[in-house]
Design an enzyme around this catalytic site. Structure first.
Site, PDB file in Angstrom:
ATOM      1  N   PRO A 145      15.440  -7.033  33.289  1.00 32.35           N
ATOM      2  CA  PRO A 145      15.619  -8.357  33.884  1.00 32.35           C
ATOM      3  C   PRO A 145      17.042  -8.643  34.365  1.00 32.35           C
ATOM      4  O   PRO A 145      17.260  -9.650  35.028  1.00 32.35           O
ATOM      5  CB  PRO A 145      15.250  -9.308  32.742  1.00 32.35           C
ATOM      6  CG  PRO A 145      15.477  -8.534  31.494  1.00 32.35           C
ATOM      7  CD  PRO A 145      15.275  -7.087  31.821  1.00 32.35           C
ATOM      8  N   CYS A 146      18.026  -7.807  34.025  1.00 30.90           N
ATOM      9  CA  CYS A 146      19.420  -8.163  34.357  1.00 30.90           C
ATOM     10  C   CYS A 146      20.091  -7.232  35.366  1.00 30.90           C
ATOM     11  O   CYS A 146      20.580  -7.685  36.401  1.00 30.90           O
ATOM     12  CB  CYS A 146      20.255  -8.200  33.079  1.00 30.90           C
ATOM     13  SG  CYS A 146      19.800  -9.539  31.992  1.00 30.90           S
TER      14      CYS A 146
END
Ligand SMILES: NC(=O)c1ccc[n+]([C@@H]2O[C@H](COP(=O)([O-])OP(=O)(O)OC[C@H]3O[C@@H](n4cnc5c(N)ncnc54)[C@H](O)[C@@H]3O)[C@@H](O)[C@H]2O)c1
Length: 463
Positions: free
Chosen positions: A275-276
């Site tokens: 997600p990052c």
């Protein structure tokens, strides 16, 4: 530690997701009274019942030992009333332009501000969500001042303090950060936040304090630098596949020993996901472009990352024609998490289907969630052994330790063992190496046609 009055500050954590829940649990385990708040009733109820609402190693253990100091609510009144410092850790999704959207942060800050308007209590809000540079001192400060009727720095505190954690090791990373980053509205409020970190970490981290913008840039710059290292190592791995005698692990071990470079995240493997990393790199490039700053490093990092799935596809095609059944071992973007967002296992499974392969996937934590991301044409096996036993070729996309425990019989076929494509060197030096047809990417013996040394030598300029 500086305290509010003569007691430890009471903390609230707004947003109890993948990062917020472990933060609340770590603070409580370190002796703080903590109230957690989420708009998701299920998360609030789970935590109030002492159950971890998200999958994360050690989270349940911390909840078991610190339950008396952690309670949760959906009420902002209650959370603000019961705390002196509030950590806001709500989503900041990426927009189509790759900039992070602040709407959830602004909503949370406004709600806190509205409660503060009715009291005169001294309060500090810490934005932990990842935001674009300029946000904290701009729209977030404005939202807080408008809603609370107070002035940031003089009668309400505001800090930007992102965490540097990886899913699968969030608790460990929160307890043992290399560095703590504090963007502060004033030294007094910065002192207050630093004291919380000093009391809630084990590693005696370096604390870097600065203005909002520096801290905001630093957060995404760290992730952009790390993704550059990953793509660099994967580029080296690709080079090594083309040169007889080359081995990316030998190379990166030596490179990483140079302290100017360092060994962390310098390993040939698969693309980065999750997600990052992917979105932070794109956000950094988008920011630089908007500022008119050339951002070729971030763009090249992305391009090399996107290319990794083609490398894996090429490795499969070298040993098996379309129609063959391929076991994709690992769907999470890294071990110890069920998160499969932008994972290489997911990308490879989809690409293999497009190219006409049959696909069976397995993952200890991500399989059931990821199953909905596939059509019925991708089979989800119960475990790594079952996936391997039914396949003509296997690819290790996530280096889960459990892959090393697959019995040799699962690889064995009447005509000899099936090929296992291993971009990580995960089975190297294990007993399984001898009982499979192991294809280690990033080194001699892998699939690309080797370029003999004299060919390269001829490209050298003549003296
Ligand atoms: N997950 C990571 O690995 C990671 C790492 C570093 C930074 N971050 C950043 O942390 C932030 C949160 O990430 P996450 O992975 O924990 O997200 P998440 O989606 O897992 O959790 C966010 C939680 O916030 C809640 N929420 C949304 N709006 C709310 C509101 N107004 N009031 C209260 N609760 C609200 C949601 O219900 C959800 O439970 C993001 O900005 C992300 O970029 C995440």
């Amino acid at each position: 530690m500086p305290v509010t009055g003569d007691r430890m500050p009471r903390l609230s954590v707004v947003g109890l997701g993948k990062l917020g829940s472990p933060m609340a649990a770590v603070f409580a385990a370190k002796g703080f009274d903590v109230v957690g708040l989420d708009v998701n009733r299920d998360y609030v109820d789970a935590l109030n019942a002492g159950r971890a609402p998200v999958e994360e190693p050690r989270l349940q253990e911390l909840l078991d030992t610190s339950r008396a100091r952690l309670r949760t609510t959906t009420s902002y009144e209650e959370a603000v009333e019961a705390s002196d410092i509030s950590f806001v850790i709500v989503p900041t999704p990426s927009g189509e332009d790759h900039f992070f959207i602040n709407d959830f942060v602004i909503d949370a800050v406004r709600r806190i501000g509205s409660v503060l308007r009715k009291t005169d209590k001294d309060f500090l809000i810490v934005v932990t969500s990842t935001v674009m540079p300029g946000s904290t001192g701009g729209v977030i400060r404005q939202a807080l001042e408008d809603s609370s009727g107070r002035v940031v720095g003089s009668d309400v505190g505001l800090c930007y303090s992102p965490e540097f954690i990886a899913l699968g090791s969030v608790v460990r990373d929160l307890l043992n950060p290399d560095m703590v980053l504090i963007g502060e509205c004033s030294p007094e409020y910065g002192d207050r936040l630093e004291a919380v970190y000093r009391a809630s970490t084990d590693s005696r981290p370096a604390v870097h304090r600065m203005g909002f913008v520096n801290a905001e840039i630093c957060k995404i710059a760290v992730n952009t630098f790390v993704t550059t290292k990953i793509s660099y190592a994967n580029m080296l791995a690709d080079v090594c596949e083309h040169l007889e005698g080359a081995d990316v692990d030998v190379l990166t071990a030596a490179l990483g020993a140079d302290t100017r470079i360092g060994s962390k995240y310098l390993k040939g493997g698969v693309a980065y996901g999750g997600p990052c990393f992917p979105r932070d790199n794109k956000a950094f490039a988008a920011m630089a472009r908007k500022l008119g700053v050339p951002c070729g490093i971030a763009d090249a990092t992305d391009q090399i990352n996107d290319y990794q799935v083609e490398r894996l596809l090429g490795a499969v095609a070298a040993v098996a024609a379309p129609g063959a059944r391929v076991a994709v071992l690992g769907l999470s973007y890294k071990p110890d998490t069920g998160v499969f967002e932008k994972s290489q296992g997911l990308a490879l499974a989809r690409a293999l289907r497009t190219d006409g392969y049959k696909v069976v996937v397995a993952d200890p934590l991500a399989a059931s969630g990821a199953a909905s991301a596939f059509g019925a044409d991708v089979q989800v096996a119960s475990d790594f052994e079952a996936a391997t036993a039914s396949a003509d070729v296997a690819v290790i996309t996530t280096p889960w330790p459990a892959i090393r425990n697959i019995p040799a019989s699962a690889f064995s076929r009447p005509g000899g063992p099936i090929p296992v494509i291993d971009p990580w060197g995960h089975l190297k030096d294990t007993p399984l190496a001898g009982s499979t047809r192991l294809i280690l990417l990033g080194r001699r013996g892998s699939l690309a046609p080797a370029v003999p040394e004299p060919v390269l030598a001829q490209t050298q300029p003549r003296r």
